[in-house]
Design a protein around this motif. Structure first.
Motif, PDB file in Angstrom:
ATOM      1  N   ALA A  96     -36.985 -13.650 -34.623  1.00 26.88           N
ATOM      2  CA  ALA A  96     -36.031 -14.369 -35.472  1.00 26.88           C
ATOM      3  C   ALA A  96     -36.788 -15.357 -36.354  1.00 26.88           C
ATOM      4  O   ALA A  96     -37.633 -16.110 -35.845  1.00 26.88           O
ATOM      5  CB  ALA A  96     -35.003 -15.110 -34.613  1.00 26.88           C
ATOM      6  N   PRO A  97     -36.534 -15.379 -37.651  1.00 32.43           N
ATOM      7  CA  PRO A  97     -37.217 -16.347 -38.533  1.00 32.43           C
ATOM      8  C   PRO A  97     -36.915 -17.774 -38.096  1.00 32.43           C
ATOM      9  O   PRO A  97     -35.788 -18.097 -37.726  1.00 32.43           O
ATOM     10  CB  PRO A  97     -36.616 -16.056 -39.915  1.00 32.43           C
ATOM     11  CG  PRO A  97     -36.046 -14.675 -39.813  1.00 32.43           C
ATOM     12  CD  PRO A  97     -35.611 -14.509 -38.395  1.00 32.43           C
ATOM     13  N   LYS A  98     -37.925 -18.610 -38.138  1.00 30.51           N
ATOM     14  CA  LYS A  98     -37.741 -20.002 -37.738  1.00 30.51           C
ATOM     15  C   LYS A  98     -37.013 -20.772 -38.831  1.00 30.51           C
ATOM     16  O   LYS A  98     -37.432 -20.749 -39.983  1.00 30.51           O
ATOM     17  CB  LYS A  98     -39.091 -20.657 -37.450  1.00 30.51           C
ATOM     18  CG  LYS A  98     -39.808 -20.059 -36.246  1.00 30.51           C
ATOM     19  CD  LYS A  98     -41.104 -20.798 -35.971  1.00 30.51           C
ATOM     20  CE  LYS A  98     -41.815 -20.222 -34.748  1.00 30.51           C
ATOM     21  NZ  LYS A  98     -43.089 -20.927 -34.476  1.00 30.51           N
ATOM     22  N   PRO A  99     -35.910 -21.464 -38.481  1.00 27.62           N
ATOM     23  CA  PRO A  99     -35.196 -22.249 -39.503  1.00 27.62           C
ATOM     24  C   PRO A  99     -35.995 -23.467 -39.929  1.00 27.62           C
ATOM     25  O   PRO A  99     -36.842 -23.968 -39.188  1.00 27.62           O
ATOM     26  CB  PRO A  99     -33.900 -22.656 -38.784  1.00 27.62           C
ATOM     27  CG  PRO A  99     -34.243 -22.619 -37.333  1.00 27.62           C
ATOM     28  CD  PRO A  99     -35.272 -21.523 -37.163  1.00 27.62           C
ATOM     29  N   LYS A 100     -35.719 -23.940 -41.144  1.00 24.29           N
ATOM     30  CA  LYS A 100     -36.420 -25.099 -41.668  1.00 24.29           C
ATOM     31  C   LYS A 100     -35.910 -26.399 -41.065  1.00 24.29           C
ATOM     32  O   LYS A 100     -36.608 -27.411 -41.088  1.00 24.29           O
ATOM     33  CB  LYS A 100     -36.264 -25.144 -43.189  1.00 24.29           C
ATOM     34  CG  LYS A 100     -36.888 -23.940 -43.895  1.00 24.29           C
ATOM     35  CD  LYS A 100     -36.696 -24.035 -45.398  1.00 24.29           C
ATOM     36  CE  LYS A 100     -37.303 -22.818 -46.096  1.00 24.29           C
ATOM     37  NZ  LYS A 100     -37.108 -22.883 -47.571  1.00 24.29           N
TER      38      LYS A 100
END
Length: 497
Positions: free
Chosen positions: A236-240
């Protein structure tokens, strides 16, 4: 596939974004409705009170002026006292100074004043229509409907200030049409504002929920992708942002990485076992086939085949046990997360055991520990690490049969070094010595009973306990294995153990 599609449709029907947008809109709608009702009620009450006060004040002033007469009211007296203000005395002169203001009040379009004599006949009016006197008794402001117009009706008997006798009646009708117009406009404005607020809050709630729940949607899409392709390596892409959803994403990725690691371990375990067991199984099968064909009648061949088969079976048992140890070493954080061990006690226990098992070797220990220290590792695993490294030191010591062990500590770690003076290793061997089934000298290792898993187990155990191992070696000079393990910070727990 039908179930999957149905599940996706149900998920869309119960979308968390829609729920959040609806909940926020409903909350704002309720709050604004309560605010609008309070505002509406307060404004209406203030306006109606003001209108009532104004109607009462004008009526009372009219009655006060009419009371200046000393005989029953007629048209002339009513006009004279209400409009002309004769200065019969100083009091009337002072009243005349207020006259223009009162005359302007009588000229209001929403006020109709009617004056009646004692026979209840109309003698003076400011309204366009003639209205009968409704009552001879004083009547406080009351809202009635006259024709199609609603307003306040006030009735006051008029008493002469001089004789104190009743001289007539005053009836006032205060038109509330302007008040109702203001009330209706206010209500319309509040309704329009409430509808606009509902629409705006719905849109803002939807877009805000989409923005805030984007990490959850990303997690869902990642799960769907993994469900379609279990062998996928996506994360899962890491949120900012740095909030709970970011923590959830990181935890999800960590859990996913751990699950994949366990799957890879199982696959590697099966692959390694099948590869390593192929040779002993083939050897045993060859001996059994030979015995079946003709060797069983030859006692010498029979004995050699049985001995070789037993040796291979023993090696298979050792291999399976080592593979199980390696598999367990990769799951330390599940079963042995909070274990602690006294370092000096275990080190001297293993040291004395090796002195007894290998009397031909010279074992020395250099102990710089001033007192017992506790290390964050399960006792059996620490013993296993020491035994594997010490056993390798014994196996690969050819001429100089000597093993040196040193132990010390700093504020955070236990530092352990095990040195032998045997064959040593090249740089290539040092780079691969912790790989599974790697043997520096395969022929010698097989003779000594090694499978090439010992140091792999050591490294996995140390990785699981946040420790580390390093190797230094020179050909024909010997090898040093350096091990660092974290000390236990909680002294109370250490003392209890």
């Amino acid at each position: 596939m039908k179930r999957k599609n149905t599940g996706e449709k149900e998920l869309k029907k119960t979308s968390l974004t829609i729920k959040w947008a609806f909940a926020s809109s409903f909350f704002i709608f309720v709050v604004f409705t309560v605010f609008a009702i309070i505002t509406y009620k307060t404004a209406v009450n203030l306006i109606i009170e003001r209108e009532q006060e104004e109607a009462q004040q004008t009526t009372y002033e009219a009655v006060s002026h009419l009371a200046n007469a000393n005989q029953p009211l007629d048209k002339e007296l009513s006009y004279k006292n209400l409009i002309e203000f004769p200065d019969l005395n100083q009091e009337l002169v002072e009243g005349a100074q207020e006259g223009p203001t009162f005359v302007s009040e009588l000229g209001q379009s929403n006020l109709s004043l009617y004056v009646y004599n004692l026979e209840e006949k109309l003698v003076f009016r400011t309204g366009e229509q003639e209205v009968d006197l409704r009552s001879q008794e004083a009547q406080q402001p009351e809202i009635i409907t006259s024709g199609d117009v609603a307003g306040y009706l006030l009735i006051q008997p008029v008493y002469s200030k001089e004789t104190r006798e009743k001289i007539g009646y005053a009836q006032a009708f205060y038109d509330l049409s302007s008040f109702y117009d203001i009330r209706n406009r206010l209500l319309l404005v509040l309704v329009v504002l409430e509808v606009l607020s509902l629409l705006i809050s719905s849109l803002l709630g939807y877009f805000l929920s989409r923005y805030l729940l984007r990490p959850l949607k990303t997690l869902r899409n990642t799960m769907v992708s993994i469900q379609k392709d279990p062998q996928s390596t996506i994360l899962a892409p890491k949120p900012k942002s740095r909030d709970e959803l970011a923590d959830l994403t990181n935890l999800f990725n960590d859990m996913l990485a751990r699950m994949r690691s366990y799957i890879e371990q199982q696959e590697q375990f099966v692959e390694d076992v099948s590869h390593e067991l192929r040779t002993p199984v083939a050897v045993i099968e060859g001996h059994l086939n030979m015995l079946q064909r003709w060797g069983k009648d030859d006692p010498k061949i029979l004995e050699e085949s049985i001995e070789a088969s037993i040796q291979e079976i023993t090696r298979m048992k050792t291999l399976v046990q080592e593979m199980l140890d390696l598999s367990r070493a990769e799951q330390v954080d599940i079963y042995y997360k909070n274990e602690v061990t006294p370092a000096k006690e275990v080190i001297y226990q293993v040291f004395n055991n090796f002195k007894m098992l290998y009397p031909e070797f010279k074992f020395t220990v250099d102990d710089d520990l001033k007192k017992e220290v506790m290390i964050a590792i399960y006792r059996d695993h620490f013993e296993q690490i020491l035994i594997i490294i010490m056993d390798n030191a014994v196996k690969y010591s050819t001429e100089r049969k000597e093993v040196h062990l040193s132990v010390s500590n700093n504020k955070r770690e236990l530092e352990l070094a095990i040195q032998d003076f045997g064959e040593g290793m090249t740089q290539e061997n040092m780079d691969k010595v912790f790989h599974r089934f790697y043997r520096v000298d395969k022929a010698r290792a097989r003779d000594k009973g090694g499978n090439g898993l010992g140091l792999s187990i050591v490294q996995k155990l140390l990785d699981s306990y946040n420790g580390q191992i390093m190797v230094e070696s020179s050909l024909e000079q010997g090898t040093i294995f350096r091990v660092d393990l974290p000390l236990v910070v909680n002294e109370e727990k250490s003392n209890e153990l």
